[in-house]
Design a protein around this motif. Structure first.
Motif, PDB file in Angstrom:
ATOM      1  N   GLY A  10       0.802  -1.213   0.000  1.00 44.72           N
ATOM      2  CA  GLY A  10       0.000   0.000   0.000  1.00 44.72           C
ATOM      3  C   GLY A  10       0.836   1.265   0.000  1.00 44.72           C
ATOM      4  N   SER A  58      -1.555  -6.843  -0.038  1.00 46.03           N
ATOM      5  CA  SER A  58      -2.273  -5.722   0.563  1.00 46.03           C
ATOM      6  C   SER A  58      -1.954  -4.454  -0.209  1.00 46.03           C
ATOM      7  CB  SER A  58      -1.863  -5.562   2.036  1.00 46.03           C
ATOM      8  OG  SER A  58      -2.468  -4.418   2.599  1.00 46.03           O
ATOM      9  N   GLU A  60      -4.143  -0.706  -1.805  1.00 41.53           N
ATOM     10  CA  GLU A  60      -5.420   0.017  -1.725  1.00 41.53           C
ATOM     11  C   GLU A  60      -6.239  -0.095  -3.008  1.00 41.53           C
ATOM     12  OE1 GLU A  60      -2.431   2.813  -3.325  1.00 41.53           O
ATOM     13  OE2 GLU A  60      -2.462   1.422  -1.628  1.00 41.53           O
ATOM     14  N   ASP A  61      -5.564  -0.326  -4.140  1.00 33.26           N
ATOM     15  CA  ASP A  61      -6.265  -0.442  -5.417  1.00 33.26           C
ATOM     16  C   ASP A  61      -5.605  -1.548  -6.228  1.00 33.26           C
ATOM     17  OD1 ASP A  61      -7.685  -0.131  -7.746  1.00 33.26           O
ATOM     18  OD2 ASP A  61      -6.762   1.784  -8.301  1.00 33.26           O
ATOM     19  N   PHE A  62      -6.165  -2.736  -6.181  1.00 38.60           N
ATOM     20  CA  PHE A  62      -5.543  -3.874  -6.862  1.00 38.60           C
ATOM     21  C   PHE A  62      -5.437  -3.636  -8.363  1.00 38.60           C
ATOM     22  CE2 PHE A  62      -5.793  -8.154  -8.854  1.00 38.60           C
ATOM     23  CZ  PHE A  62      -4.565  -8.635  -8.388  1.00 38.60           C
ATOM     24  N   PRO A  82      -5.978 -10.559  -3.404  1.00 36.23           N
ATOM     25  CA  PRO A  82      -5.790  -9.155  -3.001  1.00 36.23           C
ATOM     26  C   PRO A  82      -6.623  -8.825  -1.773  1.00 36.23           C
ATOM     27  CG  PRO A  82      -7.244  -9.277  -4.902  1.00 36.23           C
ATOM     28  CD  PRO A  82      -6.799 -10.690  -4.624  1.00 36.23           C
ATOM     29  N   GLU A  84      -7.593  -5.268   0.718  1.00 34.28           N
ATOM     30  CA  GLU A  84      -7.529  -3.807   0.671  1.00 34.28           C
ATOM     31  C   GLU A  84      -6.649  -3.253   1.784  1.00 34.28           C
ATOM     32  OE1 GLU A  84     -10.493   0.103   0.612  1.00 34.28           O
ATOM     33  OE2 GLU A  84     -11.323  -1.928   0.700  1.00 34.28           O
ATOM     34  N   GLN A  86      -5.115  -0.478   4.335  1.00 24.34           N
ATOM     35  CA  GLN A  86      -5.669   0.604   5.131  1.00 24.34           C
ATOM     36  C   GLN A  86      -4.657   1.744   5.220  1.00 24.34           C
ATOM     37  OE1 GLN A  86      -8.956   0.052   6.177  1.00 24.34           O
ATOM     38  NE2 GLN A  86      -8.582  -1.747   4.869  1.00 24.34           N
ATOM     39  N   SER A  92      -3.577  -2.279   8.168  1.00 22.78           N
ATOM     40  CA  SER A  92      -3.514  -3.130   6.982  1.00 22.78           C
ATOM     41  C   SER A  92      -3.256  -4.580   7.366  1.00 22.78           C
ATOM     42  CB  SER A  92      -2.409  -2.646   6.031  1.00 22.78           C
ATOM     43  OG  SER A  92      -2.750  -1.414   5.437  1.00 22.78           O
TER      44      SER A  92
END
Length: 259
Positions: A10, A58, A60-62, A82, A84, A86, A92
């Motif tokens: 992330g 991990s 935020e936008d795979f 995947p 998401e 944090q 996370s």
């Protein structure tokens, strides 16, 4: 039981990382090292360690990383899940653990010098049942032997300096208490005052004045969190060198070029 490995990829802030900007990519994890995106290299190493390893990413936008070749291959094969990311690294890990389960190996997408051998050793040490959480560490002398510019700050303990290798093992949900040490970013060698929030004032003094051995410091940490946190010291100093900036990017490429 198949190994479970979580790779943290992330973004730490909305501001584009300087390495990513220089490489013309949207995420630091996509910055190439020796021609391969960092996240791809780390996932490939993890996948090669065990043919039945369960991999988790991990981010935020795979969609931002989904087309990276190794990511795409592992996801298509059903080996990569995947989750998401944090805002905080701790959150996370906690959020991902609800999907991954335990025991869990955790690393970062910039840990491009990670090896199958250290993953196997970490899993074996965890399986011994002597710890709730394990932190992989390397000694200063071994890190500098791997590359003199690999690290510039160390945890100075009684008996020598150390650096962590961005590689961790958690036994169960109980071990998540130990991840609170990273709530403030975790980079205590760069920001020692963070130990006050993470470990307490007394441990800050021990850290600052080298009053504890490495094992002694981990005993103090264990008492603070109520879990058994143990170090696993490796002799391969390369493992403590991750890609944080232009200097360490150059270092990683030089080490990988050696073969």
């Amino acid at each position: 039981m198949a190994a479970k490995i979580l790779v943290l990829a992330g973004r730490r802030s909305a501001t584009l990382d300087p390495l990513a900007e220089a490489a013309g990519v949207t995420h630091k994890c996509l910055v190439p090292v020796q021609g391969e995106a960092m996240v791809g290299r780390v996932l490939r190493t993890a996948a090669d360690a065990w043919p039945d390893a369960e991999l988790f990413l991990s981010v935020e936008d795979f969609a931002a990383v989904a087309e990276e070749p190794t990511v795409a291959k592992l996801h298509a094969e059903g080996r990569l899940t995947p989750v998401e990311a944090q805002f905080h690294i701790v959150d996370s890990v906690v959020a991902a653990s609800r999907v991954t389960g335990f025991p869990l190996i955790i690393t970062t997408a910039d840990n491009v010098l990670m090896t199958r051998e250290v993953l196997h050793r970490l899993a074996a040490q965890g399986a011994m049942g002597e710890a709730d959480a394990i932190v992989v560490m390397a000694e200063k002398q071994d890190i500098l032997a791997a590359h003199p510019d690999g690290q510039r700050r160390f945890y100075e303990m009684r008996g020598g300096g150390y650096s962590n290798c961005n590689l961790f093992w958690l036994s169960s949900e109980k071990a998540l208490k130990a991840t609170e040490s990273f709530r403030e970013g975790g980079q205590f060698a760069k920001h020692p005052k963070r130990i006050v929030k993470a470990f307490g004032l007394l441990n800050l003094l021990r850290f600052r004045f080298g009053l504890s051995t490495l094992d002694g410091m981990f005993r103090h940490i264990s008492r603070r969190f109520g879990v058994r946190v143990r170090p696993m010291v490796v002799t391969d100093g390369r493992l403590a060198i991750d890609v944080d900036n232009e200097r360490t990017h150059r270092v990683a490429e030089e080490i990988l070029a050696r073969g």
